[in-house]
Design a protein around this motif. Structure first.
Motif, short mmCIF file in Angstrom:
data_model
loop_
_atom_site.label_atom_id
_atom_site.label_comp_id
_atom_site.label_asym_id
_atom_site.label_seq_id
_atom_site.Cartn_x
_atom_site.Cartn_y
_atom_site.Cartn_z
N PHE A 86 -32.69 8.92 10.52
CA PHE A 86 -34.01 9.36 10.97
C PHE A 86 -34.23 10.84 10.69
CE2 PHE A 86 -36.90 10.74 14.46
CZ PHE A 86 -38.05 10.16 13.95
N LYS A 87 -33.30 11.68 11.17
CA LYS A 87 -33.38 13.13 10.94
C LYS A 87 -31.99 13.67 10.61
CE LYS A 87 -37.25 14.27 13.94
NZ LYS A 87 -37.68 15.09 15.08
N PRO A 88 -31.44 13.36 9.46
CA PRO A 88 -30.07 13.78 9.15
C PRO A 88 -29.89 15.30 9.11
CG PRO A 88 -31.13 12.84 7.22
CD PRO A 88 -32.04 12.61 8.37
N GLY A 89 -30.95 16.04 8.84
CA GLY A 89 -30.85 17.49 8.81
C GLY A 89 -30.70 18.13 10.17
N ASP A 90 -30.96 17.38 11.25
CA ASP A 90 -30.84 17.91 12.61
C ASP A 90 -29.47 17.66 13.22
OD1 ASP A 90 -33.44 18.77 12.42
OD2 ASP A 90 -34.28 17.12 13.59
N ILE A 91 -28.63 16.92 12.55
CA ILE A 91 -27.31 16.59 13.10
C ILE A 91 -26.35 17.75 12.89
CG2 ILE A 91 -25.34 15.02 12.90
CD1 ILE A 91 -27.34 12.87 12.07
N ARG A 92 -25.60 18.08 13.94
CA ARG A 92 -24.56 19.13 13.86
C ARG A 92 -23.21 18.42 13.88
NH1 ARG A 92 -27.72 22.16 11.79
NH2 ARG A 92 -26.22 23.82 11.75
N TYR A 93 -22.23 19.07 13.34
CA TYR A 93 -20.87 18.51 13.28
C TYR A 93 -19.88 19.55 13.73
CZ TYR A 93 -23.09 15.13 10.16
OH TYR A 93 -23.91 14.17 9.63
N ARG A 94 -18.74 19.05 14.21
CA ARG A 94 -17.61 19.92 14.49
C ARG A 94 -16.33 19.11 14.34
NH1 ARG A 94 -18.39 21.20 20.94
NH2 ARG A 94 -18.03 19.09 21.72
N TYR A 95 -15.26 19.80 14.03
CA TYR A 95 -13.98 19.13 13.84
C TYR A 95 -12.85 20.05 14.27
CZ TYR A 95 -13.71 21.96 9.59
OH TYR A 95 -13.68 23.01 8.70
N ARG A 96 -11.71 19.46 14.52
CA ARG A 96 -10.50 20.25 14.81
C ARG A 96 -9.29 19.41 14.44
NH1 ARG A 96 -10.56 20.25 21.41
NH2 ARG A 96 -10.39 18.01 21.67
N LEU A 97 -8.26 20.09 14.06
CA LEU A 97 -7.00 19.45 13.75
C LEU A 97 -6.05 19.78 14.88
CD1 LEU A 97 -5.47 17.77 11.64
CD2 LEU A 97 -4.75 19.92 10.59
N GLN A 98 -5.84 18.81 15.77
CA GLN A 98 -4.94 19.05 16.91
C GLN A 98 -3.54 19.28 16.37
OE1 GLN A 98 -5.38 15.85 19.75
NE2 GLN A 98 -6.94 17.01 20.83
N GLY A 99 -2.90 20.28 16.92
CA GLY A 99 -1.60 20.69 16.43
C GLY A 99 -1.71 21.87 15.48
N TYR A 100 -2.98 22.26 15.15
CA TYR A 100 -3.21 23.38 14.24
C TYR A 100 -4.34 24.28 14.74
CZ TYR A 100 -3.95 25.97 9.94
OH TYR A 100 -4.09 26.98 9.02
N ASP A 101 -5.54 23.70 14.95
CA ASP A 101 -6.70 24.49 15.40
C ASP A 101 -6.70 24.65 16.91
OD1 ASP A 101 -7.91 24.76 12.84
OD2 ASP A 101 -8.74 22.74 13.01
N ARG A 102 -7.05 25.84 17.37
CA ARG A 102 -7.20 26.07 18.81
C ARG A 102 -8.52 25.53 19.32
NH1 ARG A 102 -5.12 32.01 20.52
NH2 ARG A 102 -3.74 31.04 22.01
#
Length: 82
Positions: free
Chosen positions: A25-41
């Motif tokens: 519907f509105k793909p430009g409004d979606i935000r994302y985040r990621y982390r690699l547990q064991g590496y990223d705080r």
């Protein structure tokens, strides 16, 4: 993910993962985040134009990649994908 499980000597792991949410519907409004547990705080925020998690120079070990997305009104999905 277990880096180095098949290595006979110490090795460095490198990988990248592209991701996307299934909201057409509105793909430009979606935000994302990621982390690699064991590496990223903390979570690493990204936008719809840069949906790639890339890591290099990881030492052998156990890591868990988690990815979250918002809906088009900005609410985070409570359950990250792993």
């Amino acid at each position: 993910m277990a880096c180095g499980a098949a290595c006979k000597v110490a090795c460095i792991c490198t990988f990248s993962v592209a991701f996307s949410a299934l909201d057409f519907f509105k793909p430009g409004d979606i935000r994302y985040r990621y982390r690699l547990q064991g590496y990223d705080r903390d979570w690493i925020d990204t936008d719809p134009e840069h949906r790639l998690a890339a890591y290099g120079n990881l030492w052998p070990g156990n890591y868990l990649l988690q990815i979250q997305a918002t809906n088009s009104v900005g609410q985070w999905n409570p359950q990250p994908l792993s």
